[in-house]
Write a protein that holds these residues in place. Structure first.
Motif, PDB file in Angstrom:
ATOM      1  N   TYR A  23     -11.242  36.933  40.212  1.00 60.14           N
ATOM      2  CA  TYR A  23     -11.634  38.167  39.530  1.00 60.14           C
ATOM      3  C   TYR A  23     -10.558  38.614  38.550  1.00 60.14           C
ATOM      4  N   THR A  24      -9.293  38.531  38.951  1.00 62.32           N
ATOM      5  CA  THR A  24      -8.224  38.923  38.026  1.00 62.32           C
ATOM      6  C   THR A  24      -8.136  37.959  36.845  1.00 62.32           C
ATOM      7  N   ALA A  25      -8.468  36.691  37.087  1.00 62.48           N
ATOM      8  CA  ALA A  25      -8.452  35.712  36.004  1.00 62.48           C
ATOM      9  C   ALA A  25      -9.504  36.044  34.952  1.00 62.48           C
ATOM     10  N   GLY A  30      -9.379  33.458  28.334  1.00 60.66           N
ATOM     11  CA  GLY A  30     -10.027  33.378  27.034  1.00 60.66           C
ATOM     12  C   GLY A  30     -11.472  32.936  27.163  1.00 60.66           C
ATOM     13  N   ASP A  31     -12.233  33.117  26.093  1.00 61.41           N
ATOM     14  CA  ASP A  31     -13.655  32.764  26.115  1.00 61.41           C
ATOM     15  C   ASP A  31     -13.880  31.283  26.395  1.00 61.41           C
ATOM     16  N   GLN A  32     -12.957  30.429  25.949  1.00 60.33           N
ATOM     17  CA  GLN A  32     -13.114  28.988  26.122  1.00 60.33           C
ATOM     18  C   GLN A  32     -12.494  28.471  27.425  1.00 60.33           C
ATOM     19  N   ASP A  33     -11.794  29.340  28.148  1.00 53.65           N
ATOM     20  CA  ASP A  33     -11.180  28.915  29.413  1.00 53.65           C
ATOM     21  C   ASP A  33     -12.245  28.748  30.483  1.00 53.65           C
ATOM     22  N   LYS A  34     -12.077  27.724  31.294  1.00 55.67           N
ATOM     23  CA  LYS A  34     -13.000  27.448  32.389  1.00 55.67           C
ATOM     24  C   LYS A  34     -12.279  27.695  33.709  1.00 55.67           C
ATOM     25  N   ILE A  35     -12.954  28.343  34.654  1.00 54.85           N
ATOM     26  CA  ILE A  35     -12.409  28.527  36.001  1.00 54.85           C
ATOM     27  C   ILE A  35     -13.072  27.514  36.922  1.00 54.85           C
ATOM     28  N   ILE A  36     -12.247  26.728  37.601  1.00 57.68           N
ATOM     29  CA  ILE A  36     -12.736  25.645  38.457  1.00 57.68           C
ATOM     30  C   ILE A  36     -12.180  25.823  39.864  1.00 57.68           C
ATOM     31  N   VAL A  37     -13.050  25.727  40.852  1.00 54.44           N
ATOM     32  CA  VAL A  37     -12.626  25.771  42.254  1.00 54.44           C
ATOM     33  C   VAL A  37     -12.983  24.444  42.910  1.00 54.44           C
ATOM     34  N   ILE A  38     -11.986  23.805  43.503  1.00 52.51           N
ATOM     35  CA  ILE A  38     -12.200  22.579  44.271  1.00 52.51           C
ATOM     36  C   ILE A  38     -12.186  22.981  45.739  1.00 52.51           C
ATOM     37  N   THR A  39     -13.278  22.736  46.450  1.00 48.98           N
ATOM     38  CA  THR A  39     -13.402  23.254  47.807  1.00 48.98           C
ATOM     39  C   THR A  39     -14.331  22.394  48.647  1.00 48.98           C
ATOM     40  N   GLY A  97      -4.067  30.372  45.961  1.00 45.32           N
ATOM     41  CA  GLY A  97      -4.967  31.505  46.174  1.00 45.32           C
ATOM     42  C   GLY A  97      -4.256  32.838  46.214  1.00 45.32           C
ATOM     43  N   ASP A  98      -3.028  32.865  46.731  1.00 51.17           N
ATOM     44  CA  ASP A  98      -2.316  34.129  46.905  1.00 51.17           C
ATOM     45  C   ASP A  98      -1.604  34.548  45.618  1.00 51.17           C
ATOM     46  N   THR A  99      -2.390  34.649  44.569  1.00 54.81           N
ATOM     47  CA  THR A  99      -1.876  35.009  43.242  1.00 54.81           C
ATOM     48  C   THR A  99      -2.815  36.005  42.573  1.00 54.81           C
ATOM     49  N   PHE A 100      -2.340  36.626  41.516  1.00 58.96           N
ATOM     50  CA  PHE A 100      -3.201  37.496  40.705  1.00 58.96           C
ATOM     51  C   PHE A 100      -2.637  37.571  39.295  1.00 58.96           C
ATOM     52  N   PHE A 101      -3.525  37.625  38.320  1.00 59.32           N
ATOM     53  CA  PHE A 101      -3.133  37.816  36.925  1.00 59.32           C
ATOM     54  C   PHE A 101      -2.939  39.311  36.661  1.00 59.32           C
ATOM     55  N   PHE A 102      -1.885  39.658  35.890  1.00 65.80           N
ATOM     56  CA  PHE A 102      -1.716  41.058  35.524  1.00 65.80           C
ATOM     57  C   PHE A 102      -1.304  41.231  34.065  1.00 65.80           C
ATOM     58  N   GLN A 103      -1.287  40.124  33.294  1.00 61.91           N
ATOM     59  CA  GLN A 103      -0.936  40.210  31.887  1.00 61.91           C
ATOM     60  C   GLN A 103      -1.803  39.246  31.079  1.00 61.91           C
ATOM     61  N   ASN A 104      -1.880  39.512  29.807  1.00 62.15           N
ATOM     62  CA  ASN A 104      -2.573  38.638  28.872  1.00 62.15           C
ATOM     63  C   ASN A 104      -1.911  37.254  28.866  1.00 62.15           C
ATOM     64  N   ILE A 105      -2.711  36.194  28.863  1.00 58.75           N
ATOM     65  CA  ILE A 105      -2.166  34.840  28.942  1.00 58.75           C
ATOM     66  C   ILE A 105      -2.379  34.044  27.653  1.00 58.75           C
ATOM     67  N   ASP A 106      -2.656  34.714  26.555  1.00 53.77           N
ATOM     68  CA  ASP A 106      -2.902  34.013  25.295  1.00 53.77           C
ATOM     69  C   ASP A 106      -1.701  33.175  24.864  1.00 53.77           C
ATOM     70  N   ALA A 107      -0.494  33.751  24.980  1.00 56.21           N
ATOM     71  CA  ALA A 107       0.709  33.026  24.554  1.00 56.21           C
ATOM     72  C   ALA A 107       0.948  31.814  25.443  1.00 56.21           C
ATOM     73  N   LEU A 108       0.700  31.953  26.732  1.00 53.15           N
ATOM     74  CA  LEU A 108       0.861  30.821  27.654  1.00 53.15           C
ATOM     75  C   LEU A 108      -0.121  29.707  27.287  1.00 53.15           C
ATOM     76  N   LEU A 214       3.509  36.985  34.092  1.00 52.00           N
ATOM     77  CA  LEU A 214       2.070  37.000  33.834  1.00 52.00           C
ATOM     78  C   LEU A 214       1.232  36.987  35.110  1.00 52.00           C
ATOM     79  N   VAL A 215       1.770  36.340  36.135  1.00 49.82           N
ATOM     80  CA  VAL A 215       1.023  36.134  37.384  1.00 49.82           C
ATOM     81  C   VAL A 215       1.900  36.532  38.564  1.00 49.82           C
ATOM     82  N   GLY A 216       1.340  37.342  39.456  1.00 53.94           N
ATOM     83  CA  GLY A 216       2.036  37.701  40.686  1.00 53.94           C
ATOM     84  C   GLY A 216       1.702  36.705  41.791  1.00 53.94           C
ATOM     85  N   HIS A 217       2.669  36.460  42.674  1.00 55.92           N
ATOM     86  CA  HIS A 217       2.494  35.499  43.779  1.00 55.92           C
ATOM     87  C   HIS A 217       3.027  36.159  45.040  1.00 55.92           C
TER      88      HIS A 217
END
Length: 288
Positions: A23-25, A30-39, A97-108, A214-217
């Motif tokens: 959800y934080t991701a 970005g619009d072209q970024d894909k979120i993938i879960v391997i499970t 899994g124990d992470t969260f985004f809290f900043q813009n990642i465009d530069a990364l 950019l990401v909390g852990h």
């Protein structure tokens, strides 16, 4: 860019952590970024519908990925190899899994496409790190070579809660696997092998940069975060929030108000070390 998660086993807290991180991701991707879960439990991600890609693995694949040395966290390296093979033109941004985004990642993202590799944070030179595991590991591998790379007093250990691999350097996963397997063959203490293997191999291709801004852990405060996430998800699903409402609720949260690490008493530390030692060869959720 592919934002990748890996989760398996029966511990629902691990799946809840991934849910929250996803959800934080969505807030920062970005619009072209894909979120993938391997499970191995695809059914637990049905609520995302077609918003993410879910790749199914089973226990047989997991055991195969552990390799001849039956090293559990080798699975992470193999999972990222799978993504690299499927999407050879895209950078990989892997997160525990124990992470969260809290900043813009465009530069990364731009940096990954330009050839830069990342891990979450530089924990320091292995030669001077203070824990018993790190001291033991250093004494076992100092001044030795693994996959042609010498481990010296300046070799650093990076935290693997985030691993960013440029699309220009996806072949570094082969080196990571080679280092991992040679460390296992050398009977090096296992707890940090996969993390160290990523640290060494990614740094060979580009000088590693951190991404903790950019990401909390919250590996050091999972108990509190698990409660926060559990209560949040209960509210969301019991009130039947839409996906958009869930994202809006997270945007209202100040995630940095909760500590990602808390100091434990010596008694708590001894108890945790005992539990970690007891379960290290059984369930992965007790190790990291």
């Amino acid at each position: 860019m592919n934002i990748v998660y890996l989760v398996f086993g029966d511990n629902l807290e691990n799946y809840q952590q991934v849910y929250f991180s996803i959800y934080t991701a969505f807030i920062h991707k970005g619009d072209q970024d894909k979120i993938i879960v391997i499970t191995e439990n695809v059914s637990l991600f049905q609520s995302f519908e077609d918003k993410i890609e879910v790749i199914s693995i089973d226990r047989k694949i997991i055991e195969e990925w552990e390799g001849t040395h039956k090293f559990f966290w080798r699975v992470k390296i193999k999972a990222l190899e799978l993504i690299a093979q499927k999407y050879p033109s895209d950078p990989i941004l892997y997160l525990d899994g124990d992470t969260f985004f809290f900043q813009n990642i465009d530069a990364l993202r731009r940096s990954l496409f330009q050839g830069q590799n990342y891990m979450h944070i530089n924990e320091g030179k292995l030669s001077v790190l203070p824990t018993k595991t790190e001291k033991l590991m250093w004494n076992q591998i100092k001044n030795k070579s693994y996959a042609g790379i010498e481990i010296d007093k300046n070799t650093c250990m990076w935290n693997a809660g985030l691993i960013g691999i440029s699309n220009k350097h996806l072949e570094c996963l082969k080196l990571t696997l080679n280092i991992n397997d040679t460390l296992c063959a050398d009977k090096v203490t296992r707890r940090l092998i996969e993390q160290f293997s990523f640290s060494v191999s990614l740094n060979e291709y580009s000088k590693l940069l951190p991404a903790e801004d950019l990401v909390g852990h919250y590996w050091g405060n999972k108990e509190q975060w698990n409660l926060i996430i559990s209560d949040f998800l209960k509210e969301c699903f019991m009130k039947d929030y839409s996906f958009e409402q869930i994202i809006s609720k997270i945007q209202e949260m100040d995630l940095r108000q909760y500590p990602i690490w808390v100091r434990r008493s010596n008694t708590q530390k001894r108890l945790k070390n005992f539990i970690d030692s007891f379960y290290k060869d059984l369930k992965p959720e007790y190790v990291k």
